[in-house]
Design a protein around this motif. Structure first.
Motif, mmCIF file in Angstrom:
data_model
loop_
_atom_site.group_PDB
_atom_site.id
_atom_site.type_symbol
_atom_site.label_atom_id
_atom_site.label_comp_id
_atom_site.label_asym_id
_atom_site.label_seq_id
_atom_site.Cartn_x
_atom_site.Cartn_y
_atom_site.Cartn_z
ATOM 1 N N THR A 318 0.769 -1.160 -0.068
ATOM 2 C CA THR A 318 0.135 -0.020 0.067
ATOM 3 C C THR A 318 0.775 1.280 0.012
ATOM 4 N N GLN A 319 0.332 2.469 -0.543
ATOM 5 C CA GLN A 319 1.140 3.401 -0.607
ATOM 6 C C GLN A 319 1.287 4.306 0.468
ATOM 7 N N LYS A 320 0.136 4.208 1.342
ATOM 8 C CA LYS A 320 0.136 5.077 2.664
ATOM 9 C C LYS A 320 -0.704 4.403 3.765
ATOM 10 N N VAL A 321 -0.250 5.086 5.020
ATOM 11 C CA VAL A 321 -0.815 4.652 6.044
ATOM 12 C C VAL A 321 -2.070 5.516 6.563
ATOM 13 N N PRO A 322 -3.409 5.022 6.250
ATOM 14 C CA PRO A 322 -4.456 6.171 6.566
ATOM 15 C C PRO A 322 -4.738 6.300 8.116
ATOM 16 N N VAL A 323 -5.435 7.376 8.272
ATOM 17 C CA VAL A 323 -5.413 8.020 9.715
ATOM 18 C C VAL A 323 -6.626 7.405 10.331
ATOM 19 N N SER A 324 -6.440 6.838 11.357
ATOM 20 C CA SER A 324 -7.491 6.306 11.924
ATOM 21 C C SER A 324 -7.984 7.215 13.213
ATOM 22 N N LYS A 336 -4.386 -2.541 10.411
ATOM 23 C CA LYS A 336 -4.073 -3.896 11.117
ATOM 24 C C LYS A 336 -3.633 -4.824 10.380
ATOM 25 N N TRP A 337 -3.597 -4.993 8.951
ATOM 26 C CA TRP A 337 -2.955 -5.620 8.176
ATOM 27 C C TRP A 337 -1.866 -5.642 7.735
ATOM 28 N N LEU A 338 -1.118 -4.345 8.098
ATOM 29 C CA LEU A 338 0.071 -4.224 7.667
ATOM 30 C C LEU A 338 1.411 -4.754 8.439
ATOM 31 N N LYS A 339 2.420 -5.000 7.787
ATOM 32 C CA LYS A 339 3.470 -5.779 8.300
ATOM 33 C C LYS A 339 4.184 -4.906 9.248
ATOM 34 N N THR A 340 4.565 -5.293 10.757
ATOM 35 C CA THR A 340 5.117 -4.375 11.378
ATOM 36 C C THR A 340 6.273 -5.181 12.169
ATOM 37 N N GLU A 341 7.061 -4.159 12.788
ATOM 38 C CA GLU A 341 8.078 -4.991 13.559
ATOM 39 C C GLU A 341 8.258 -4.133 15.123
ATOM 40 N N GLU A 374 2.074 -11.133 5.031
ATOM 41 C CA GLU A 374 1.666 -12.536 4.284
ATOM 42 C C GLU A 374 0.536 -13.201 4.579
ATOM 43 N N GLY A 375 -0.356 -13.582 3.727
ATOM 44 C CA GLY A 375 -1.322 -14.587 3.796
ATOM 45 C C GLY A 375 -2.712 -13.773 4.311
ATOM 46 N N THR A 376 -2.752 -12.604 4.414
ATOM 47 C CA THR A 376 -3.655 -11.777 4.550
ATOM 48 C C THR A 376 -4.671 -11.294 3.601
ATOM 49 N N GLY A 377 -4.315 -11.689 2.197
ATOM 50 C CA GLY A 377 -5.160 -11.202 1.032
ATOM 51 C C GLY A 377 -6.495 -11.350 0.945
ATOM 52 N N ARG A 378 -6.836 -12.653 1.675
ATOM 53 C CA ARG A 378 -8.130 -13.328 1.610
ATOM 54 C C ARG A 378 -9.143 -12.189 2.456
ATOM 55 N N ALA A 379 -8.613 -12.193 3.900
ATOM 56 C CA ALA A 379 -9.346 -11.328 4.949
ATOM 57 C C ALA A 379 -9.599 -10.010 4.378
ATOM 58 N N ARG A 380 -8.520 -9.287 3.612
ATOM 59 C CA ARG A 380 -8.653 -8.107 3.247
ATOM 60 C C ARG A 380 -9.492 -7.888 1.842
ATOM 61 N N VAL A 381 -9.653 -9.093 1.148
ATOM 62 C CA VAL A 381 -10.665 -8.905 0.022
ATOM 63 C C VAL A 381 -12.029 -8.790 0.707
#
Length: 583
Positions: A318-324, A336-341, A374-381
């Motif tokens: 994704t290009q940007k992190v939206p404002v919650s 919540k689906w972003l990869k984080t560390e 990884e593996g979150t595509g289905r939930a995001r769809v």
């Protein structure tokens, strides 16, 4: 004979039932509407200009010109013929009428899932015209058939800059131009066909055959237009929400009653079946859905259809992190689906997300884009579809998948329908899938799992493509599933509309290869006659009479209308198209 050489026809009305006034759209998608009156129950709306029967139009013209001709000698019957043939005044009229057709089709599908609709992607008006003619020869009606206008094919075949990939690099105007071209072609098909019917009417009158005259009028009143809905691909909107709105208006004015828009970033748009796709936050996508809706409303296409496509299944960026603003809003559901560390206290200028009581750092790629887990595509769809339907007002959703698998799509739709019970899909039966390999793999895996075959009985992987397997039990079962695929996905996965995006691209390539191999090889003229002309004749393809197909007889008729006996016509005895007159 009049002074200008016109033949005056009888003004006696044929014995037909009384005309009935009709609304612009006077049929239900898959059954007759009693309001049709004397018009054939198979008729489809021909547009605002043909809400009345031939007899009503003729009576109206005679009331204006009781002597049977307008000033200058223009015959009443010629006026009526041109009114009938001019099925739509503008392409905006088409958009309004075809939106109603799509709404009726959607209601019919809701009542009976066997009433799904279909389309093929067409990259010229001629392709679309020939497709609709073929469907009408096959079924006797074009109901349930649409034209899909693919952005991929506009980029690849219809732009000024050569053959381009599906990355929104083509001119915006090329999409509207193609819609316009398709409807010009479909309307001309109406004109040519109706001109033939009026020729029958004139011949019947000239022969004094009242029964044949009444039959010809019934055919004219029962004529079904070649005009069908177009679902137009607006890519990712070609810019911001205002750019999307401006382009949407141009597509609608060209005749589009349905717009398909995807949730990718406009300036990084990729084909749905390629890597590197970048999606936008859901709020951004909803704004573009609103832009499309406003365009429809402004232009009076109140029933306009919006197809919201999600590419999230294969998009990992994704290009940007939206404002919650609050937990559980669209932004937080996207974040919540972003990869984080893990990270400590954020340093100055560092981006951080507060998650589960601690700061985490979203993983950023070297190009500045953010990655999803990884593996979150289905939930995001599933979430994409729900938000597009419930928050964005979309009418249909499109899930771009990586393989054609009915079970996979049905399971996602089941989840979507928990929050959006009436969710319906448009599905891309894409040429990007290796259909033979995919379906054979599915059959092989199922049969191995059921203990029906051993792994060694059939090859795995590319070996399944062997022509030697075509007549085997596995090959035939895969083909049976291919044949039933659209019916199954309509019944089990809520797919209202099945389309193939690029069939005419591949068909043109294959057909030219087939003809060229023979013509430039050993067969010479036999290659053309055997593979093209004989097949046209034997299948009843009207294009075999190519002069007639592009309106030569239509032109002759008009010349007669204005010139009478002085008309210089193309369709005389020396016209070689007469060799096909019996076909």
């Amino acid at each position: 004979m009049s002074q200008r050489g016109f033949q005056m026809v009888s003004l006696v009305e044929p014995a037909v039932s009384a005309p009935v006034e009709r609304p612009d759209v006077y049929f239900s998608a898959f059954g007759p509407d009693p309001s049709w009156g004397e018009v054939s129950p198979e008729a489809q709306p021909r547009g605002p200009n043909m809400t009345r029967s031939y007899s009503a139009l003729r009576a109206e013209a005679l009331a204006r010109y009781p002597k049977g001709a307008a000033p200058g000698g223009v015959g009443v019957d010629d006026i009526v013929q041109l009114k009938v043939q001019n099925t739509y005044d503008t392409h905006l009229d088409i958009a309004r009428a075809m939106a109603k057709v799509m709404r009726a089709d959607m209601a019919a599908y809701d009542a009976d899932v066997s009433k799904f609709t279909q389309s093929l992607g067409c990259w010229s008006g001629f392709h679309a015209q020939q497709m609709i003619k073929a469907v009408k020869r096959l079924r006797g009606t074009a109901k349930g058939t649409y034209v899909y206008l693919s952005g991929w094919m506009v980029a690849g075949l219809r732009n000024r800059w050569g053959h381009l990939p599906d990355q929104s690099m083509h001119e915006k105007t090329a999409v509207a131009d193609l819609i316009e071209e398709i409807y010009v072609s479909l309307r001309q098909a109406d004109e040519v066909a109706l001109n033939d019917l009026f020729a029958k009417l004139k011949a019947a009158r000239a022969a004094g055959d009242a029964a044949a005259e009444a039959a010809a009028i019934a055919e004219i009143d029962g004529f079904e237009s070649h005009v069908v809905p177009i679902i137009a691909d607006i890519d990712a909107g070609f810019g911001n929400e205002h750019a999307t709105y401006l382009l949407a208006k141009e597509l609608i004015k060209a005749g589009a009653c349905a717009l398909q828009i995807e949730n990718q970033v406009s300036d990084a748009k990729q084909c749905g079946h390629q890597d590197g796709k970048v999606t936008v936050p859901r709020e951004d996508f909803i704004e573009k859905l609103r832009a499309c809706r406003l365009a429809f409303e402004e232009l009076g296409v109140d029933d306009g259809v919006i197809v919201a496509r999600t590419d999230s299944l294969g998009a990992g960026l994704t290009q940007k992190v939206p404002v919650s603003q609050r937990p559980g809003d669209l932004a937080s559901d996207y974040i919540k689906w972003l990869k984080t560390e893990p990270m400590g206290a954020p340093a100055e200028g560092e981006l951080a997300i507060w998650k589960d009581g601690a700061f985490v750092r979203p993983v950023r790629m070297p190009n500045g884009l953010f990655a999803f887990r990884e593996g979150t595509g289905r939930a995001r769809v599933i979430e994409d579809c729900i938000s597009s339907l419930n928050e964005g007002g979309a009418d249909l959703v499109w899930i771009e998948t990586d393989t054609p698998n009915v079970d996979e799509i049905a399971s996602m739709v089941a989840e979507i329908r928990k929050a959006a019970p009436k969710a319906k899909l448009t599905y891309n039966n894409s040429p990007s899938f290796n259909w033979t390999l995919n379906l054979r793999k599915q059959v092989r895996a199922q049969w191995i799992g059921e203990g029906r075959i051993a792994e060694a009985d059939y090859p795995d992987g590319a070996g399944l493509m062997s022509a030697d397997l075509d007549l085997t039990e596995l090959g035939q079962e895969a083909d049976r599933r291919l044949k039933a695929f659209q019916t199954d996905i309509a019944a089990r996965a809520g797919v209202f509309h099945n389309l193939i995006t690029l069939p005419t691209f591949h068909l043109t390539a294959k057909s030219m290869d087939e003809l060229s191999r023979g013509y430039f090889g050993e067969d010479k003229m036999l290659a053309y006659v055997a593979t093209v002309q004989r097949e046209e004749i034997r299948r009843g393809v009207s294009a075999v009479r190519h002069q007639h197909e592009v309106g030569s007889d239509l032109g002759d008729t008009f010349k007669e209308m204005v010139s009478g006996d002085r008309a210089l016509k193309a369709g005389g005895h020396a016209n070689t198209m007469n060799q096909f007159a019996a076909e």
